[in-house]
Write a protein that holds these residues in place. Structure first.
Motif, PDB file in Angstrom:
ATOM      1  N   ILE A 188       0.858  -1.190   0.000  1.00  0.00           N
ATOM      2  CA  ILE A 188       0.000   0.000   0.000  1.00  0.00           C
ATOM      3  C   ILE A 188       0.894   1.239   0.000  1.00  0.00           C
ATOM      4  O   ILE A 188       1.855   1.310   0.760  1.00  0.00           O
ATOM      5  CB  ILE A 188      -0.882   0.042   1.269  1.00  0.00           C
ATOM      6  CG1 ILE A 188      -1.702  -1.238   1.393  1.00  0.00           C
ATOM      7  CG2 ILE A 188      -1.777   1.278   1.265  1.00  0.00           C
ATOM      8  CD1 ILE A 188      -2.406  -1.368   2.750  1.00  0.00           C
ATOM      9  N   ARG A 189       0.584   2.222  -0.862  1.00  0.00           N
ATOM     10  CA  ARG A 189       1.290   3.504  -0.771  1.00  0.00           C
ATOM     11  C   ARG A 189       0.535   4.395   0.201  1.00  0.00           C
ATOM     12  O   ARG A 189      -0.700   4.486   0.149  1.00  0.00           O
ATOM     13  CB  ARG A 189       1.364   4.194  -2.143  1.00  0.00           C
ATOM     14  CG  ARG A 189       2.129   3.430  -3.223  1.00  0.00           C
ATOM     15  CD  ARG A 189       3.576   3.122  -2.856  1.00  0.00           C
ATOM     16  NE  ARG A 189       4.406   4.188  -2.369  1.00  0.00           N
ATOM     17  CZ  ARG A 189       5.328   4.836  -3.088  1.00  0.00           C
ATOM     18  NH1 ARG A 189       5.505   4.554  -4.359  1.00  0.00           N
ATOM     19  NH2 ARG A 189       6.085   5.751  -2.540  1.00  0.00           N
ATOM     20  N   VAL A 190       1.277   5.042   1.085  1.00  0.00           N
ATOM     21  CA  VAL A 190       0.650   5.831   2.149  1.00  0.00           C
ATOM     22  C   VAL A 190       1.079   7.285   2.083  1.00  0.00           C
ATOM     23  O   VAL A 190       2.271   7.594   1.932  1.00  0.00           O
ATOM     24  CB  VAL A 190       1.015   5.251   3.541  1.00  0.00           C
ATOM     25  CG1 VAL A 190       0.568   6.190   4.660  1.00  0.00           C
ATOM     26  CG2 VAL A 190       0.397   3.871   3.728  1.00  0.00           C
ATOM     27  N   ILE A 191       0.124   8.190   2.175  1.00  0.00           N
ATOM     28  CA  ILE A 191       0.408   9.611   2.437  1.00  0.00           C
ATOM     29  C   ILE A 191       0.034   9.872   3.882  1.00  0.00           C
ATOM     30  O   ILE A 191      -1.077   9.578   4.294  1.00  0.00           O
ATOM     31  CB  ILE A 191      -0.389  10.532   1.486  1.00  0.00           C
ATOM     32  CG1 ILE A 191       0.182  10.429   0.062  1.00  0.00           C
ATOM     33  CG2 ILE A 191      -0.359  11.976   1.971  1.00  0.00           C
ATOM     34  CD1 ILE A 191      -0.570  11.241  -0.978  1.00  0.00           C
ATOM     35  N   TYR A 206       1.857  15.833   3.492  1.00  0.00           N
ATOM     36  CA  TYR A 206       2.179  14.420   3.762  1.00  0.00           C
ATOM     37  C   TYR A 206       2.634  14.137   5.192  1.00  0.00           C
ATOM     38  O   TYR A 206       3.032  13.018   5.516  1.00  0.00           O
ATOM     39  CB  TYR A 206       3.200  13.877   2.763  1.00  0.00           C
ATOM     40  CG  TYR A 206       4.480  14.686   2.609  1.00  0.00           C
ATOM     41  CD1 TYR A 206       5.071  15.322   3.676  1.00  0.00           C
ATOM     42  CD2 TYR A 206       5.111  14.770   1.370  1.00  0.00           C
ATOM     43  CE1 TYR A 206       6.233  16.044   3.522  1.00  0.00           C
ATOM     44  CE2 TYR A 206       6.277  15.485   1.202  1.00  0.00           C
ATOM     45  CZ  TYR A 206       6.838  16.127   2.289  1.00  0.00           C
ATOM     46  OH  TYR A 206       7.982  16.830   2.146  1.00  0.00           O
ATOM     47  N   GLY A 207       2.586  15.171   6.032  1.00  0.00           N
ATOM     48  CA  GLY A 207       2.831  14.957   7.465  1.00  0.00           C
ATOM     49  C   GLY A 207       4.117  14.222   7.775  1.00  0.00           C
ATOM     50  O   GLY A 207       5.194  14.643   7.357  1.00  0.00           O
ATOM     51  N   ASN A 208       3.991  13.066   8.462  1.00  0.00           N
ATOM     52  CA  ASN A 208       5.194  12.345   8.900  1.00  0.00           C
ATOM     53  C   ASN A 208       5.895  11.590   7.771  1.00  0.00           C
ATOM     54  O   ASN A 208       6.928  10.976   7.990  1.00  0.00           O
ATOM     55  CB  ASN A 208       4.829  11.363  10.020  1.00  0.00           C
ATOM     56  CG  ASN A 208       4.280  12.067  11.250  1.00  0.00           C
ATOM     57  OD1 ASN A 208       4.108  13.290  11.255  1.00  0.00           O
ATOM     58  ND2 ASN A 208       3.998  11.307  12.299  1.00  0.00           N
ATOM     59  N   LYS A 209       5.320  11.618   6.593  1.00  0.00           N
ATOM     60  CA  LYS A 209       5.853  10.975   5.369  1.00  0.00           C
ATOM     61  C   LYS A 209       6.540   9.631   5.624  1.00  0.00           C
ATOM     62  O   LYS A 209       7.721   9.474   5.331  1.00  0.00           O
ATOM     63  CB  LYS A 209       6.743  11.923   4.561  1.00  0.00           C
ATOM     64  CG  LYS A 209       7.937  12.602   5.257  1.00  0.00           C
ATOM     65  CD  LYS A 209       8.783  13.368   4.218  1.00  0.00           C
ATOM     66  CE  LYS A 209       9.845  14.211   4.903  1.00  0.00           C
ATOM     67  NZ  LYS A 209      10.729  14.932   4.014  1.00  0.00           N
ATOM     68  N   ILE A 210       5.757   8.673   6.114  1.00  0.00           N
ATOM     69  CA  ILE A 210       6.348   7.341   6.321  1.00  0.00           C
ATOM     70  C   ILE A 210       6.549   6.610   4.989  1.00  0.00           C
ATOM     71  O   ILE A 210       7.243   5.616   4.922  1.00  0.00           O
ATOM     72  CB  ILE A 210       5.493   6.447   7.264  1.00  0.00           C
ATOM     73  CG1 ILE A 210       4.095   6.216   6.680  1.00  0.00           C
ATOM     74  CG2 ILE A 210       5.428   7.012   8.658  1.00  0.00           C
ATOM     75  CD1 ILE A 210       3.362   5.063   7.361  1.00  0.00           C
ATOM     76  N   ASP A 211       5.926   7.099   3.924  1.00  0.00           N
ATOM     77  CA  ASP A 211       6.099   6.420   2.641  1.00  0.00           C
ATOM     78  C   ASP A 211       6.263   7.459   1.517  1.00  0.00           C
ATOM     79  O   ASP A 211       7.385   7.830   1.175  1.00  0.00           O
ATOM     80  CB  ASP A 211       4.911   5.486   2.373  1.00  0.00           C
ATOM     81  CG  ASP A 211       4.983   4.847   0.998  1.00  0.00           C
ATOM     82  OD1 ASP A 211       6.107   4.752   0.463  1.00  0.00           O
ATOM     83  OD2 ASP A 211       3.926   4.460   0.463  1.00  0.00           O
TER      84      ASP A 211
END
Lengths: 501, 501
Positions: free
Chosen positions: B130-133, B205-210
């Motif tokens: 899954i791509r996450v924003i 994208y906040g914490n941009k984990i992805d």
């Protein structure tokens, strides 16, 4: 009659003669007469108005006299809008009539090479003891007395028939402005009107053959409603006089100067524009620093600084705190504070302790950042703002606060309530606060205006709020250096009258 | 499915599930569902919309599913607004359902110290591809497709009952923006809406984990309607990847970056804000220069540059000419040009000769200053502007023109006609022009907007018009250094669709 009394005559004459009154609605001699008559009808302008034009018997319902000398009553002031070559003649008439203050709008003098004609005018003025503003200028505007010689068309017509206000006059306010450039001065009035910044008196003195920036400074220092003096300059001809007067004036009132022509290219352009050598910029810079003048470098900064200095007290030092509900905007403010050589101050232990307590008690959110910049986050509420601002303004390590209020968050349900509560906190201290509200939405514009109405100056970006604070810091530090800061702050009073619609 | 295709899914999904849909109008899960439904009703959003909430059967007329897995049809995208600790659970469900693109709005992860929870979420995303924003973000807004996860209240209520728009969405346009700060991103949208600057896609994208800035750059470079990419950054985690991608992208499209945390105080603040070390600013600066990124230093400059780069072609060099009807504003522009290390260019002999001829023939006023800055004075007319601008744009020694149009003068009777005539001249050349119209009056605002509508970017001060030109100069010089400028200009096309109301 003292010099100050004569200058007062320009703004508040017993009687004004429009010499060169015209029947042609496109001509300055028509526009000026019309504006004056309207201001008198509206009850603002108290002066008697006379029209002078040897070729007409009546204009706009006013009887025309062939010469100012034919006016049967005393006339202390005149505005001259005749062609350049007739100016000496009508100025002589003014002298014989006993007119004391003359605005010469007419162009066509030294600015296009007619140096001798200008010299002739100067000599006539000297001979009769007439004080002259101009020539080649827009003249003056006084929002309180209704004196107004600005001759540009008030509106522009669109194809669909709409008329748009094109040359608005700002509301009455606390700022007086002197502009060496007429066009820029007028553009500045347009800007102020749009931004809701009030004006007191405006002077565009053009070729300044007589009244210059120093004379006006001397007058404005004792002018009750002037809280800040704003100057757009391209050169100062009498440097020593300026330094002597400006250093006295800035002990009492802040002077903000935008001196253009500071680069080689700019100085060249200024030389073409106002026909005078600008001189080395470093010399001006030294003079400004010495005299406590707050120098600014662009138009936006000029008005931002003026608004801050008119509304807020000078700062005691450069230790600044930021209070925000958005981390990013706080970072931007911190950057700008450091770039301008101010300090993103550490807070006192007591303040830090109190913030920790508030977090523990859940009065502010536990994940708030309570080291400067203080970030009470998107979960902030009006009450968290209030209590945090109070703590910061109480802290002896804080000289001023940048308040960033991004209004979008749900915790600020009423922006009116927020302004009321925060303004109470601000005005229970005597430290300066500038506000940043980002955005062009109705709510953003309304919120900025509400803060402005409480004389807490609000700006649309973090950087502009910080630069406005920088003006308050520089002015405070000058007063401190001259050992008058505590005295100044003791007698400093917030703006009293509402200058807003 | 390629990476770009997955990113496209975020903006234009087949179906979107709102996981954490809420009945409480104050909650993000309600606001998001409502906005999506309205955009679908208005015919903009084509995606199917599903609500997920195990405790409700129906919200806003939409059936609620206990889990995304219970939705009977395919779902390619989801927005998650449940409490942080439930995020892993619902994300797993997304994985099992085959959802490809997920925006996680929920906060409560690394930004408040919950690093492990964030790591768990990242691992689930990786496992299922899954791509996450996000998480901890505002998510996305697409003005063309109607995808919108911005959950802030749309209006603020005043005491008199009026409702003011508080979180407006800008009109569809050509700028795509990436913001590491949600609050600042939202404030930026508010600013753009107010200034009439159109948006294409917006990502917080906040914490941009992805998904990070580099992924988005790669996507935007081929996104047809994106002409300029705007970034607000506090740090870049994968520096090498960014440099590699940004240098490719900026050969095709300009990237404007506001990197905050550039001073020590700012970097400290950024570390508290986005929980990452910002690193030495000089390293960022070098990387930006190397990759052709146009770096800006404050919010106003960011949007001013973006507007210029979206509307006007890059400049071939730094030789700038100024055309003005007010000397003072010309001096200010000349100063700023030199401060920014561009050249107030000399004109070619041919141009000078032609100007002399025009003065002799009375086509332009004889006392106009026709050495750069060109000052056609307060006696200027629309025709004088037209003919002077044409001469300047034709001059091989001129790379760009700052057009200062103080509209107050009588010689500009119709501001609509002026814009039409000058825009014809501008668009018959391929050199950049930026405009300065000072003032806040109706006429000033209207004139700026008319220029903007013709994609000739207009600004309220000389300095801002010059700084906007500076962006075009820097971008042009980068393309030139990389030997692609002529090719770029050959395929460069003006904006086509109107993005204005």
């Amino acid at each position: 009659m003292s010099a100050a009394q004569v200058i007062e005559t320009f703004f508040n004459p017993y009687a004004i003669a429009v010499i060169g009154a015209s029947r042609d609605p496109e001509k300055p001699g028509y526009v000026i007469l019309k504006n004056l008559l309207e201001n008198r009808k509206r009850g603002i302008l108290k002066s008697r108005i006379y029209a002078v034009n040897p070729k007409a018997t009546e204009i706009l319902g006013v009887k025309c006299f062939p010469s100012v000398k034919d006016i049967p009553e005393a006339v202390d002031s005149a505005v001259i809008v005749v062609p350049a070559k007739i100016v000496p003649h009508v100025l002589k008439d003014c002298g014989e009539k006993g007119v004391k203050a003359v605005v010469i709008i007419s162009a066509g003098f030294s600015e296009i090479g007619n140096v001798e004609l200008e010299e002739e005018v100067r000599n006539i003025a000297l001979k009769y003891g007439i004080r002259v503003i101009g020539p080649n200028c827009l003249g003056i505007y006084d929002a309180y007395t209704g004196m107004d010689t600005i001759f540009l068309p008030l509106t522009k017509k669109l194809r669909d028939g709409r008329e748009l206000i094109s040359a608005p006059r700002p509301e009455p306010g606390y700022i007086s402005m002197i502009s060496q450039s007429g066009a820029l001065g007028n553009a500045a009035l347009d800007y102020m009107a749009g931004e809701g910044i009030g004006i007191n008196k405006f002077v565009s003195y053009g070729n300044k053959i007589d009244v210059d920036e120093s004379d006006l400074l001397e007058y404005f220092v004792d002018d009750e409603k002037t809280r800040v003096i704003l100057m757009y300059l391209e050169n100062i001809k009498k440097g020593r006089k300026f330094i002597q007067i400006a250093s006295q004036v800035s002990l009492k009132k802040p002077i903000v100067v935008l001196k253009a022509g500071r680069t080689k290219a700019g100085a060249r352009a200024a030389a073409s524009h106002t026909a005078a050598l600008a001189g080395e910029d470093s010399i001006y810079d030294a003079a400004f620093k010495k005299t406590g003048v707050v120098r600014v470098y662009d138009m936006e900064e000029m008005f931002d600084a003026a608004k801050a200095l008119a509304y807020q007290p000078p700062a005691r030092g450069s230790r600044i705190s930021v209070l925000t509900d958005g981390g990013g905007a706080g970072v931007m403010a911190a950057d700008e504070i450091e770039v301008l050589d101010m300090k993103v101050t550490e807070l006192s232990d007591e303040t830090l302790k109190k913030f920790d307590e508030l977090k523990r008690k859940g009065v502010i959110v536990p994940f708030a950042v309570t080291e400067n910049p203080i970030d009470i986050t998107g979960s902030a509420t009006t009450e968290m703002y209030r209590i945090s601002l109070e703590l910061l303004l109480r802290d002896p390590k804080v000289d001023g606060v940048i308040l960033i209020a991004l209004h979008h968050i749900p915790g600020i349900p009423s922006i009116e309530e927020m302004v009321e509560k925060l303004s109470e906190v601000v005005w229970s201290h005597d430290k300066p606060v500038t506000v940043c509200v980002i955005g062009g939405s109705e709510a953003a514009a309304f919120l900025r205006r509400e803060f402005d109405k409480k004389f807490i100056p609000a700006y649309p970006s973090p950087e502009r709020a910080v630069r406005a604070m920088y003006a308050l810091v520089r002015y405070g530090m000058y007063l401190n250096k001259r050992s008058v800061l505590s005295e100044y702050l003791k007698s400093w009073k917030p703006c009293e009258t509402a200058m807003f619609r």
